[in-house]
Design an enzyme around this catalytic site. Sequence first.
Site, short mmCIF file in Angstrom:
data_model
loop_
_atom_site.label_atom_id
_atom_site.label_comp_id
_atom_site.label_asym_id
_atom_site.label_seq_id
_atom_site.Cartn_x
_atom_site.Cartn_y
_atom_site.Cartn_z
N ARG A 124 0.82 -1.21 0.00
CA ARG A 124 0.00 0.00 0.00
C ARG A 124 0.85 1.25 0.00
NH1 ARG A 124 -3.26 2.04 4.65
NH2 ARG A 124 -2.94 -0.03 5.53
N SER A 273 15.26 0.82 4.63
CA SER A 273 13.94 0.98 5.24
C SER A 273 13.16 -0.32 5.34
CB SER A 273 13.12 2.02 4.45
OG SER A 273 12.77 1.53 3.18
N ARG A 310 -6.28 -0.15 -3.68
CA ARG A 310 -5.32 0.77 -4.31
C ARG A 310 -4.69 0.08 -5.50
NH1 ARG A 310 -3.78 4.27 0.09
NH2 ARG A 310 -5.74 5.34 0.47
N ARG A 337 16.31 0.65 -5.03
CA ARG A 337 17.56 0.62 -4.28
C ARG A 337 17.85 -0.81 -3.84
NH1 ARG A 337 19.08 4.47 0.85
NH2 ARG A 337 17.22 3.49 1.78
N GLY A 454 23.82 11.75 1.84
CA GLY A 454 23.01 11.22 2.94
C GLY A 454 23.71 11.53 4.25
N PHE A 455 23.28 12.58 4.91
CA PHE A 455 23.97 13.10 6.09
C PHE A 455 24.13 12.05 7.19
CE2 PHE A 455 23.08 14.84 10.37
CZ PHE A 455 24.30 15.45 10.62
N ASP A 457 23.99 8.47 7.30
CA ASP A 457 24.96 7.40 7.06
C ASP A 457 26.37 7.95 6.95
OD1 ASP A 457 24.40 4.56 6.94
OD2 ASP A 457 22.87 5.03 5.46
N PRO A 538 9.51 12.45 3.29
CA PRO A 538 9.05 11.24 3.98
C PRO A 538 7.63 10.79 3.65
CG PRO A 538 8.85 13.12 5.44
CD PRO A 538 9.45 13.64 4.16
N ASP A 628 15.38 5.07 10.20
CA ASP A 628 15.74 3.86 9.48
C ASP A 628 17.15 3.48 9.94
OD1 ASP A 628 17.48 5.52 8.12
OD2 ASP A 628 16.55 5.26 6.16
#
Length: 741
Positions: A124, A273, A310, A337, A454-455, A457, A538, A628
């Site tokens: 979903r 995630s 959906r 990813r 990506g700040f 990581d 997000p 995450d």
Amino acid sequence: MNRIDAHGLKIAPVLFDFIAGEATLRTGIKPDAFWAGLAAIVRDLGPRNRELLAVRDRLQARIDDWHRIHKDTPFDISAYTAFLTEIGYLEPEPETRQIETANVDDEIGKICGPQLVVPLTNARYALNAANARWGSLYDALYGTDAIAREAGEAKGYDKARGDKVIARAKAFLDMATPLANGAHADVAGYSVLNGRLSVTLRNGDTTGLKAETQFAGYQGDANAPSAILLVNHGLHIDIQIDRAHPIGRHYSAGVADVIIEAAISTILDMEDSVAAVDADDKVLVYRNALGLMNGTLTDTFEKSGKTLTRALNPDRVYTAPDGGQLTLHGRSLLLIRNVGHHMFTDAVLDQRGAEIPEGLLDAAISGLLAIHDINGVSKRRNSRSGSLYLVKPKMHGPDEVALTCELFARVEAMLGLRENTLKIGIMDEERRTTVNLNACIQTASKRVCFINTGFLDRTGDEIHTSMEAGPMIRKGEMKTQPWIKAYEDWNVDIGLIEGLPGRAQIGKGMWAAPDRMADMLAQKINHPEAGATTAWVPSPTAATLHALHYHQIDVRKRQQELKAGGRRARLSDLLTIPVSHSNWPPEDVKQEIDNNCQGILGYVVRWIDQGVGCSKVPDIHDVGLMEDRATLRISSQHLANWLHHGVVTHDQVMDSFKRMAVIVDEQNAGDPLYKPMAPGFDSVAFKAACDLVFRGREQPNGYTEHILTERRREAKLMAQAARAFSGEADTGSPRENATRQ
């Protein structure tokens, strides 16, 4: 488990059946040929994968030794830079060369706008993200704090609040698509005359758009259209007109809503995630990806007593100004990813009975699934250029990028895909990739479609790489450090000089507070101002609101300005280590420990017990933040660093974990599936949280995945045993891995 042997591979039956009965259907690929191709890839590239991981460990050991040797001397950036060059960590920067990526969709090369990231374990949410290409501006403004709420607002629809929303939307139209005379708030009616937008004002005057080229099309009758389509900076705006609508009938021109292009692209996530720890989990991920690639994915659920289904939205069809038909993509362009080189999966074992590199499996199956889209089997086409966009995370330097490129070439060959069909998105989230970014891009010059900072990581790797240098500054101070500004500028600078505009995205990181949209509107405009063509959000609502920034900023013009100004970031700033020379007061230390422990527990307990890989977790102040594995990495590494350097003790951290467990239990009291950690403090989830800190220094590059996977598998086995003991059927995880947005 009775595994199935194929070409030396030992395959979990659930995965074998998925490939044979679902994934290969209508692709022209025989299941046996797929396994033969994967077996050859595992045989040839598996050893290289492991060797590159060994290189990481060797370099880390050398860096640790250097810091120990120089611990009592002032930090010398010149000596440090020379050392990194000597050991091969810092490679010579190649001459500038423009990338050659071809056959990319407009969403990659031309259109600037928001990007969603969604876990592939939840159908979903994946559908919601894919359909978030278009979003209601009225809904986004009304339903969030983007417009401050007033005391006494009515439940349901509040007319006074609605008036503010509509005024804000019309002010947006005046900014993005101004009229030649008057304002959109003064409009009495829109019509189309001789291929141009004709606007009648309430005073009876007639006008048009200040820039007539911003009129892109309409729906309905030209004299009384049901929709007017405008365009600004490549992004479309759909003014919905319905004088019978509950909103439209109360306002001039009958405008019922303003629909804007929002999530231009979406990353379907198999990595940070999700909590995919075994073959069953991986097949869930792959099956949802298949449904998105072939256009058949649906999800049926109950809401407010109604059964809803959906599915992927159709394309949007308009009449163009010249009278022809204009079709716009109805869905976000989907990227996938995969996992990084450091992950291994028991879904497939090699000839020795060892787990294979999970990234090899992800790439092969992603390529197979994309055939459904590329060959036109899909009911809802994704890429119109015939490409598959694979984001590859957590690579360390150009040699690891080269391995990924070779892997993609092997996948193309085994599946009969055109050379360079598989594009690579390079996540610039590891320090060795950052300092060698130019070489990384050039290594993938015919495939690169995306670079992204990506700040979180990146901060986790910053801490782990320099673990022996000393105690790190407080976590909240990281964003003010020289290295982080240099990192963000460096990424854009190199992306521009390597010719990414027009061929690839330059991205920025996530807005982590989904309930704080007013703050996002005030702050996230910094990303397009920095020259980024996309940035992470997000939720679909956040995508709609962040899209406003790309109407305010002409990113392509901004990129030209930045490129003309030359490179801004300096290597010396990039290599400045964020160690602290302060002695913090005890209350500051306690606050830092508690903040980290609470965040770790709040995320880990859902990961381990429920298989939730990404969710909105209340922080210690009850502010919901998207968490995450990246946020977990920085928190666990920060505490591990302070433990190592004696800033905190084992007992202090354990005491905080126990106190914070009580708070996390209270925050989750309304969840019927939640298992409290207190007062026993002996659950698998609590132990996992402790492991992440107390074993944090020994984790490769500070990654959390190995401990999480180990403990999640343990929790699943315990749950299966409990169900077997009680005589219940084994139905697996009690909840799909889901982002609670």
